[in-house]
Design a protein around this motif. Structure first.
Motif: not given
Length: 114
Positions: A101-106, A110-114
């Motif tokens: 999984t990509e880093p996502w701090s928001y 929301q599925d922003g870590g892929h």
């Protein structure tokens, strides 16, 4: 003379089932995909995508079968045909077949870590 539609379609689709031919069509089974629902097929599918993309693009055919897969990496200029009777089955987590999984701090919803 009338020909059955199934025969006409079989003849028309025959080039799609060949692998890496001069027309740009590629069959994932040529790269080792099995389609039995037990063998991890995503490495073979990714290899077919990589090879076809490196050649400038083309059409990749996933023929009938159940393809156990982790992450599949699509590329530009690739036309992916998932044939009738073909299923892409998500691999169980214990196979570790997915990208990290990509880093996502928001927003965590929301599925922003892929």
């Amino acid at each position: 003379m009338k020909y059955p539609l199934s025969l006409i379609l079989a003849i028309a689709m025959a080039p799609l089932l060949q692998a890496a031919d001069s027309s740009g069509f590629c069959n994932v089974r040529t790269f080792g995909a099995v389609g039995d629902g037990k063998t991890l097929d995503s490495p073979a599918i990714n290899k077919a995508i990589e090879t076809t993309a490196a050649a400038g693009g083309g059409t990749i055919v996933v023929p009938a079968g159940t393809y156990l897969c982790g992450s599949i990496h699509l590329k530009s200029n690739i036309h992916l045909i998932i044939d009738a009777g073909a299923t892409i089955l998500g691999a169980p987590q214990e196979l570790n077949a997915y990208d990290e999984t990509e880093p996502w701090s928001y927003n965590p919803y929301q599925d922003g870590g892929h």
